[in-house]
Design a protein around this motif. Structure first.
Motif: not given
Lengths: 220, 78
Positions: A151, A206-207, A210, A217-219, B1-2, B8, B11, B14-15
């Motif tokens: 990630l 950036l999203r 990814l 969502g980070g996964r 998220m994690t 988190d 993220l 950043l996001l």
């Protein structure tokens, strides 16, 4: 308050109750004539000074070298600027909130911006990702380490390849290096809203990067 | 998220919130109403959509929201 006063005095001033004036009266009095208006402006300044002291007091840990007098001077400047804003924008108040709540936000904004800028006045801004240490977090297990590594690698690649130079500069400064947006705006000759729009666009790119590499969502 | 709060937060910074949000100027315009609604236990986010998401994504506006809410709460106590 004068230079040399303690921070404790500052806190006591910040905790003083707001002047007891009915919300409707504020608006009417500030629109009045002559002495009525002058007295209302003086009361307004007192209200805004209280709010500015409240904000400076909350943020004073970021200004350890300033005396109580310095901090109060900052609050006074914020209250002066806020009073100008409130009087200039009096027609914008439509009674959808309490007048005091509406007025307070101008003083809090002025004070917060002044504190952030003073705290960063002598600090050099890092606008490029010289290190990626901000993205390094210990993981609880080997499997999590691998997932997290993938990630973070995707994020680094996205920052390098998916953003414009300006978007990368703003995202790295604000999101990774912790530069307050008002400080960055001052250094770049911009304003908070314009920089936030740049940040918003950078985050969207950036999203998208990814998601294109399999993360949601980070996964993965 | 994690499962990692620190990651988190990184993220989120950043996001961003990843949902519709107002910008900083709009947030400032709505902030007094938003806080008064919150303190009256009204559904502030339903009435003023996009403010909550912006506060999640903008640390400066979030700090000013926290301060305004705290100051108005102080008034309610006095």
């Amino acid at each position: 308050m004068r230079a040399g006063d303690t921070n404790e005095t500052m806190s006591a001033a910040a905790a003083t109750a707001a002047p007891a004036t009915a919300p409707d009266d504020w608006h009417l009095d500030l629109r009045g004539d002559g002495r009525r208006r002058e007295e209302a402006i003086a009361r307004l300044h007192g209200l805004l000074l209280r709010a500015a002291r409240f904000e400076v007091s909350r943020r004073r840990a970021s200004l350890p070298r300033l005396t109580g007098g310095d901090l109060d001077e900052l609050a006074q400047e914020a209250a002066d600027d806020a009073a100008m804003s409130v009087l200039r924008r009096l027609d914008d108040f439509r009674g959808e909130s309490r007048f005091t709540t509406w007025a307070y936000k101008f003083a809090l904004l002025e004070a917060a911006v002044k504190v952030r800028r003073r705290a960063w006045r002598d600090r050099e801004l890092t606008l490029e990702p010289e290190t990626w240490s901000q993205l390094e977090h210990p993981a609880p297990s080997p499997a999590a380490t691998a997932e997290r590594g993938a990630l973070l690698a995707a994020i680094q690649e996205g920052i390098r390849t998916a953003l414009t130079p300006r978007q990368r500069q703003v995202l790295v400064a604000l999101a990774l290096n912790g530069v307050p947006i008002d400080v960055l705006a001052e250094r770049l000759g911009s304003n908070r809203n314009a920089l936030y729009k740049t940040l918003h666009d950078a985050r969207r790119r950036l999203r998208a990067h990814l998601e294109a590499t399999g993360f949601t969502g980070g996964r993965r | 998220m994690t499962t990692d709060p620190d990651l988190d937060l990184t993220l989120l910074r950043l996001l961003g919130p990843g949902e519709p949000e107002v910008d900083c100027d709009e947030c400032f315009e709505l902030l007094d109403r938003y806080v008064d609604l919150e303190l009256a236990d009204e559904p502030a986010e339903e009435i003023l959509p996009g403010v909550r998401a912006h506060l999640a994504g903008c640390p400066a506006c979030a700090e000013e929201h926290e301060s305004l809410r705290a100051l108005v709460e102080l008034d309610h106590l006095s």
